[in-house]
Design a protein around this motif. Structure first.
Motif, PDB file in Angstrom:
ATOM      1  N   MET A  66       0.954  -1.528  -8.663  1.00  0.00           N
ATOM      2  CA  MET A  66       0.037  -1.157  -7.584  1.00  0.00           C
ATOM      3  C   MET A  66       0.542   0.101  -6.868  1.00  0.00           C
ATOM      4  N   THR A  67       1.338   0.907  -7.566  1.00  0.00           N
ATOM      5  CA  THR A  67       1.836   2.142  -6.968  1.00  0.00           C
ATOM      6  C   THR A  67       1.304   3.324  -7.758  1.00  0.00           C
ATOM      7  N   CYS A  68       1.449   4.499  -7.183  1.00  0.00           N
ATOM      8  CA  CYS A  68       1.017   5.731  -7.840  1.00  0.00           C
ATOM      9  C   CYS A  68       2.031   6.823  -7.489  1.00  0.00           C
ATOM     10  N   PRO A  69       2.018   7.931  -8.228  1.00  0.00           N
ATOM     11  CA  PRO A  69       2.948   9.013  -7.906  1.00  0.00           C
ATOM     12  C   PRO A  69       2.766   9.476  -6.458  1.00  0.00           C
ATOM     13  N   ALA A  70       3.868   9.769  -5.803  1.00  0.00           N
ATOM     14  CA  ALA A  70       3.817  10.160  -4.386  1.00  0.00           C
ATOM     15  C   ALA A  70       3.021  11.437  -4.170  1.00  0.00           C
ATOM     16  N   ASP A  71       2.967  12.289  -5.178  1.00  0.00           N
ATOM     17  CA  ASP A  71       2.235  13.542  -5.021  1.00  0.00           C
ATOM     18  C   ASP A  71       0.776  13.435  -5.455  1.00  0.00           C
ATOM     19  N   SER A  72       0.326  12.234  -5.798  1.00  0.00           N
ATOM     20  CA  SER A  72      -1.063  12.033  -6.199  1.00  0.00           C
ATOM     21  C   SER A  72      -1.984  12.251  -5.006  1.00  0.00           C
ATOM     22  N   THR A  73      -3.069  12.979  -5.224  1.00  0.00           N
ATOM     23  CA  THR A  73      -4.013  13.258  -4.134  1.00  0.00           C
ATOM     24  C   THR A  73      -5.348  12.556  -4.323  1.00  0.00           C
TER      25      THR A  73
END
Length: 174
Positions: A66-73
């Motif tokens: 349930m996570t995504c890359p921190a830089d995902s916009t």
């Protein structure tokens, strides 16, 4: 009126909940009884680990990140990815666990309420919701209200791992 108290009013209320694949209630069969029965919807770390590793009755558990890359916009795209993963998992697994355990400096969590609500609704639209139990493993849920809202948005059980880890840490300090 005061809120319903399951401890003092256990004659009319229960926190127990069946979790897992549901059968067709219009066609009674023994399969309707093949569900996991939880005394309450809050899972301990051990309970969740047991569900993740069980193979009783051929049950299988899929753990979805349930996570995504921190830089995902594009949060919408990340939620769509999670819903697609849940759809695929629900076709072959009896339990789907949404987990934010892999959160870190380079990964951020999709809010648990948003993720669980989106997955729940997506599985309803694809007619797969009754085929699996939806569990959430999150560090976000810390208060009773958080747990109640997650349950209201469609998850069947919650493992608030951060609460247990903080309690363990505080017990060691005392």
């Amino acid at each position: 009126n005061p809120p319903i108290d399951p401890f003092r009013e256990k004659i009319v209320m229960s926190l127990a909940c069946p979790v897992g694949p549901e059968g067709n209630i219009l066609e009674p069969s023994a399969k309707l009884c093949n569900r996991l029965w939880l005394e309450n919807p809050i899972l301990s770390l051990g309970d969740l680990q047991a569900i993740k590793t069980t193979n009783i009755r051929g049950w299988r558990t899929a753990v979805l990140d349930m996570t995504c890359p921190a830089d995902s916009t594009d949060l919408g795209a990340e939620i769509e990815r999670l819903c697609a993963d849940a759809e695929k998992a629900a076709q072959t697994h009896q339990f789907v666990v949404l987990s934010d355990r892999s959160i870190g400096p380079d990964r951020t969590s999709i809010p648990a309420l948003l993720a669980s609500g989106a997955v729940h609704q997506h599985l309803i639209k694809t007619r797969l919701r009754s085929r699996c139990g939806l569990l959430v493993e999150t560090g976000e849920a810390r208060e009773v209200h958080h747990m109640c809202v997650l349950l209201g948005f469609g998850c069947d059980a919650i493992c608030p791992y951060m609460v247990f880890e903080i309690a363990h840490m505080l017990r060691k300090e005392a």
